[in-house]
Design a protein around this motif. Structure first.
Motif, PDB file in Angstrom:
ATOM      1  N   TYR A 119       0.818  -1.202   0.000  1.00 12.87           N
ATOM      2  CA  TYR A 119       0.000   0.000   0.000  1.00 12.87           C
ATOM      3  C   TYR A 119       0.856   1.259   0.000  1.00 12.87           C
ATOM      4  CZ  TYR A 119      -3.094   3.683   1.557  1.00 12.87           C
ATOM      5  OH  TYR A 119      -3.770   4.878   1.660  1.00 12.87           O
ATOM      6  N   ASN A 120       0.606   2.133  -0.942  1.00 13.81           N
ATOM      7  CA  ASN A 120       1.220   3.450  -1.083  1.00 13.81           C
ATOM      8  C   ASN A 120       2.696   3.410  -1.482  1.00 13.81           C
ATOM      9  OD1 ASN A 120       1.973   6.446   0.127  1.00 13.81           O
ATOM     10  ND2 ASN A 120      -0.131   6.250  -0.555  1.00 13.81           N
ATOM     11  N   PHE A 121       3.251   2.210  -1.689  1.00 15.04           N
ATOM     12  CA  PHE A 121       4.658   2.111  -2.072  1.00 15.04           C
ATOM     13  C   PHE A 121       4.915   2.727  -3.444  1.00 15.04           C
ATOM     14  CE2 PHE A 121       8.408  -0.562  -3.447  1.00 15.04           C
ATOM     15  CZ  PHE A 121       9.325   0.110  -2.661  1.00 15.04           C
ATOM     16  N   ASP A 122       3.901   2.722  -4.313  1.00 14.11           N
ATOM     17  CA  ASP A 122       4.048   3.361  -5.617  1.00 14.11           C
ATOM     18  C   ASP A 122       4.328   4.855  -5.478  1.00 14.11           C
ATOM     19  OD1 ASP A 122       1.372   3.547  -4.644  1.00 14.11           O
ATOM     20  OD2 ASP A 122       0.667   4.109  -6.641  1.00 14.11           O
ATOM     21  N   HIS A 123       3.878   5.461  -4.378  1.00 10.40           N
ATOM     22  CA  HIS A 123       4.141   6.881  -4.135  1.00 10.40           C
ATOM     23  C   HIS A 123       5.550   7.111  -3.604  1.00 10.40           C
ATOM     24  CE1 HIS A 123      -0.249   8.332  -4.119  1.00 10.40           C
ATOM     25  NE2 HIS A 123      -0.212   7.103  -4.592  1.00 10.40           N
ATOM     26  N   ASP A 124       6.152   6.059  -3.021  1.00  9.89           N
ATOM     27  CA  ASP A 124       7.514   6.165  -2.496  1.00  9.89           C
ATOM     28  C   ASP A 124       8.566   5.962  -3.581  1.00  9.89           C
ATOM     29  OD1 ASP A 124       6.390   6.390   0.040  1.00  9.89           O
ATOM     30  OD2 ASP A 124       6.597   4.247   0.447  1.00  9.89           O
ATOM     31  N   LEU A 125       8.262   5.135  -4.564  1.00 14.05           N
ATOM     32  CA  LEU A 125       9.248   4.751  -5.579  1.00 14.05           C
ATOM     33  C   LEU A 125       9.955   5.916  -6.256  1.00 14.05           C
ATOM     34  CD1 LEU A 125       7.674   1.624  -7.302  1.00 14.05           C
ATOM     35  CD2 LEU A 125       9.733   1.729  -5.890  1.00 14.05           C
TER      36      LEU A 125
END
Length: 146
Positions: A119-125
């Motif tokens: 969850y939300n890791f796509d925003h961290d990448l």
């Protein structure tokens, strides 16, 4: 005005081997999916030492010269600040092995983005891939990269 607060300190590291990235498929039901290995900073432990230790525990690899590339901050369910220090490392020794955290796989950046991420890791990448970005702020009002 109080100048201190309760903070949880954690880290996460993108380990690179050429064009491949080490990815962890987390088994934790609270935050499942693909992400990078990492964990909590222990009391009196340096940030550097914590990321080296966590990567060793979760992967069997001893990373060399981890580079701080960004930070994420949000407030947890207790309304306490939670910081994640993002690192990259492209030098390591040791034998790769999975841990209780989940299975490890080497993937390219494009392969990673085609899978179910935590969850939300796509925003961290973007912080790992864009040297112009260094911070991800996530709270009830905003989800911004700087």
């Amino acid at each position: 005005m109080k100048r201190t607060e309760q903070v949880t300190l954690t880290n996460m590291c993108m380990v690179k081997n050429g064009d491949k990235i080490l990815v962890l498929n987390r088994t934790d039901p609270v935050w499942p999916g693909l992400t990078f290995p990492g964990g909590h900073v222990e009391a009196h432990e340096s940030f550097h030492d914590s990321v080296v230790r966590e990567i060793k525990e979760e992967t069997g690899l001893t990373i060399k010269n981890p580079k701080l590339v960004g930070i994420k901050q949000f407030y947890d369910h207790n309304n306490e600040r939670y910081l994640v220090l993002f690192y990259t490392a492209n030098k390591f020794t040791g034998q790769l092995h999975s841990s209780d955290e989940g299975e490890l796989t080497w993937m390219t950046e494009s392969e990673l983005k085609q899978h179910q991420l935590a969850y939300n890791f796509d925003h961290d990448l973007p912080l790992f891939f864009d040297e112009n970005l260094t911070e991800h702020i996530l709270d009830g009002k905003r989800d911004e990269l700087f």
